[in-house]
Design a protein around this motif. Structure first.
Motif, mmCIF file in Angstrom:
data_model
loop_
_atom_site.group_PDB
_atom_site.id
_atom_site.type_symbol
_atom_site.label_atom_id
_atom_site.label_comp_id
_atom_site.label_asym_id
_atom_site.label_seq_id
_atom_site.Cartn_x
_atom_site.Cartn_y
_atom_site.Cartn_z
ATOM 1 N N ALA A 61 -46.657 14.187 79.234
ATOM 2 C CA ALA A 61 -46.429 13.528 80.520
ATOM 3 C C ALA A 61 -47.607 13.694 81.477
ATOM 4 O O ALA A 61 -47.766 12.913 82.412
ATOM 5 C CB ALA A 61 -45.173 14.073 81.180
ATOM 6 N N HIS A 62 -48.428 14.718 81.241
ATOM 7 C CA HIS A 62 -49.506 15.037 82.194
ATOM 8 C C HIS A 62 -50.378 13.833 82.575
ATOM 9 O O HIS A 62 -50.577 13.589 83.765
ATOM 10 C CB HIS A 62 -50.365 16.179 81.650
ATOM 11 N N PRO A 63 -50.886 13.047 81.628
ATOM 12 C CA PRO A 63 -51.765 11.933 82.017
ATOM 13 C C PRO A 63 -51.030 10.684 82.508
ATOM 14 O O PRO A 63 -51.671 9.737 82.976
ATOM 15 C CB PRO A 63 -52.527 11.623 80.733
ATOM 16 N N LEU A 64 -49.694 10.655 82.429
ATOM 17 C CA LEU A 64 -48.932 9.462 82.812
ATOM 18 C C LEU A 64 -48.934 9.243 84.321
ATOM 19 O O LEU A 64 -48.981 10.194 85.096
ATOM 20 C CB LEU A 64 -47.481 9.579 82.341
ATOM 21 N N LYS A 65 -48.871 7.992 84.706
ATOM 22 C CA LYS A 65 -48.707 7.608 86.109
ATOM 23 C C LYS A 65 -47.220 7.327 86.338
ATOM 24 O O LYS A 65 -46.513 6.937 85.412
ATOM 25 C CB LYS A 65 -49.510 6.340 86.416
ATOM 26 N N PRO A 66 -46.724 7.490 87.581
ATOM 27 C CA PRO A 66 -45.317 7.166 87.848
ATOM 28 C C PRO A 66 -45.008 5.704 87.526
ATOM 29 O O PRO A 66 -45.735 4.805 87.931
ATOM 30 C CB PRO A 66 -45.174 7.438 89.346
ATOM 31 N N VAL A 67 -43.932 5.486 86.779
ATOM 32 C CA VAL A 67 -43.529 4.144 86.364
ATOM 33 C C VAL A 67 -42.695 3.485 87.455
ATOM 34 O O VAL A 67 -42.809 2.292 87.705
ATOM 35 C CB VAL A 67 -42.722 4.217 85.043
ATOM 36 N N VAL A 68 -41.855 4.285 88.118
ATOM 37 C CA VAL A 68 -40.965 3.778 89.162
ATOM 38 C C VAL A 68 -41.205 4.591 90.433
ATOM 39 O O VAL A 68 -41.357 5.799 90.377
ATOM 40 C CB VAL A 68 -39.481 3.905 88.747
ATOM 41 N N GLN A 69 -41.252 3.879 91.567
ATOM 42 C CA GLN A 69 -41.397 4.552 92.854
ATOM 43 C C GLN A 69 -40.288 4.065 93.775
ATOM 44 O O GLN A 69 -40.115 2.865 93.961
ATOM 45 C CB GLN A 69 -42.764 4.247 93.468
ATOM 46 N N LEU A 70 -39.541 5.021 94.333
ATOM 47 C CA LEU A 70 -38.459 4.661 95.240
ATOM 48 C C LEU A 70 -39.042 4.130 96.544
ATOM 49 O O LEU A 70 -40.047 4.653 97.031
ATOM 50 C CB LEU A 70 -37.569 5.864 95.534
ATOM 51 N N GLY A 71 -38.384 3.119 97.104
ATOM 52 C CA GLY A 71 -38.842 2.536 98.352
ATOM 53 C C GLY A 71 -38.032 3.030 99.532
ATOM 54 O O GLY A 71 -37.368 4.062 99.475
ATOM 55 N N GLY A 72 -38.071 2.281 100.598
ATOM 56 C CA GLY A 72 -37.387 2.652 101.827
ATOM 57 C C GLY A 72 -35.871 2.646 101.714
ATOM 58 O O GLY A 72 -35.186 3.332 102.461
ATOM 59 N N ASN A 73 -35.338 1.875 100.775
ATOM 60 C CA ASN A 73 -33.886 1.809 100.604
ATOM 61 C C ASN A 73 -33.334 2.974 99.803
ATOM 62 O O ASN A 73 -32.121 3.086 99.636
ATOM 63 C CB ASN A 73 -33.497 0.495 99.906
ATOM 64 N N LYS B 199 -41.505 8.591 91.174
ATOM 65 C CA LYS B 199 -41.976 9.099 92.461
ATOM 66 C C LYS B 199 -40.860 8.945 93.501
ATOM 67 O O LYS B 199 -40.315 7.865 93.678
ATOM 68 C CB LYS B 199 -43.204 8.295 92.895
ATOM 69 N N VAL B 200 -40.537 10.054 94.171
ATOM 70 C CA VAL B 200 -39.487 10.074 95.188
ATOM 71 C C VAL B 200 -40.121 10.502 96.515
ATOM 72 O O VAL B 200 -40.164 11.693 96.824
ATOM 73 C CB VAL B 200 -38.348 11.045 94.801
ATOM 74 N N PRO B 201 -40.640 9.554 97.292
ATOM 75 C CA PRO B 201 -41.353 9.912 98.521
ATOM 76 C C PRO B 201 -40.417 10.170 99.706
ATOM 77 O O PRO B 201 -40.118 9.268 100.470
ATOM 78 C CB PRO B 201 -42.251 8.698 98.776
ATOM 79 N N HIS C 214 -43.511 15.336 94.754
ATOM 80 C CA HIS C 214 -42.553 14.230 94.895
ATOM 81 C C HIS C 214 -42.318 13.518 93.561
ATOM 82 O O HIS C 214 -41.679 12.468 93.526
ATOM 83 C CB HIS C 214 -43.057 13.210 95.920
ATOM 84 N N THR C 215 -42.856 14.056 92.476
ATOM 85 C CA THR C 215 -42.788 13.385 91.182
ATOM 86 C C THR C 215 -41.819 14.089 90.237
ATOM 87 O O THR C 215 -41.913 15.289 90.019
ATOM 88 C CB THR C 215 -44.191 13.328 90.540
ATOM 89 N N LEU C 216 -40.905 13.310 89.680
ATOM 90 C CA LEU C 216 -39.906 13.788 88.727
ATOM 91 C C LEU C 216 -40.308 13.325 87.332
ATOM 92 O O LEU C 216 -40.607 12.145 87.137
ATOM 93 C CB LEU C 216 -38.530 13.215 89.098
ATOM 94 N N ILE C 217 -40.314 14.244 86.372
ATOM 95 C CA ILE C 217 -40.609 13.895 84.983
ATOM 96 C C ILE C 217 -39.306 14.002 84.202
ATOM 97 O O ILE C 217 -38.675 15.059 84.189
ATOM 98 C CB ILE C 217 -41.664 14.832 84.368
ATOM 99 N N LYS D 138 -34.362 14.987 98.572
ATOM 100 C CA LYS D 138 -35.156 14.758 97.368
ATOM 101 C C LYS D 138 -34.460 15.354 96.146
ATOM 102 O O LYS D 138 -34.362 14.707 95.100
ATOM 103 C CB LYS D 138 -36.552 15.373 97.543
ATOM 104 N N ALA D 139 -33.934 16.575 96.275
ATOM 105 C CA ALA D 139 -33.230 17.221 95.167
ATOM 106 C C ALA D 139 -31.982 16.438 94.774
ATOM 107 O O ALA D 139 -31.704 16.259 93.580
ATOM 108 C CB ALA D 139 -32.868 18.659 95.533
ATOM 109 N N LEU D 140 -31.238 15.955 95.775
ATOM 110 C CA LEU D 140 -30.033 15.172 95.492
ATOM 111 C C LEU D 140 -30.373 13.862 94.776
ATOM 112 O O LEU D 140 -29.679 13.466 93.836
ATOM 113 C CB LEU D 140 -29.279 14.878 96.795
#
Length: 97
Positions: free
Chosen positions: A15-27, A50-52, A80-83, A59-61
């Motif tokens: 997972a180390h070289p991977l980029k976040p596939v999904v990023q949570l938005g404002g919703n 990515k959970v910004p 902010h990154t979950l693997i 964030k934990a929830l």
């Protein structure tokens, strides 16, 4: 699915070289986002999400909800990154014994 420490270390290395596939938005965590994460897991097996948010409890929830809703295994949280990992029918990633 239970993973041994050796298997978790192996997956973290992949997972180390991977980029976040999904990023949570404002919703936040919506059904569409969960569906997208589920789809990405089916395709890749091992992804970063990515959970910004600045609130640690929130964030934990959110991360726990992602793991629960997608039936995946939480490998690691870095900032902010979950693997997460979920084996697909194709078994793209060969885990060590």
């Amino acid at each position: 699915m239970k993973l041994s420490n050796k298997q978790k270390q192996f997956l973290k290395g992949l997972a180390h070289p991977l980029k976040p596939v999904v990023q949570l938005g404002g919703n936040g965590l919506t059904e569409g986002v969960v569906a997208e994460i589920d789809n990405a897991l089916s395709h890749h097996e091992l992804i970063k999400v990515k959970v910004p948010t600045d609130d640690r409890e929130e964030k934990a929830l959110i991360m726990d909800a992602i793991v629960r809703e997608t039936n995946s295994v939480k490998l690691q949280v870095i900032g902010h990154t979950l693997i997460i990992y979920r084996q697909s029918e194709d078994c793209k990633i060969q885990l060590p014994k």
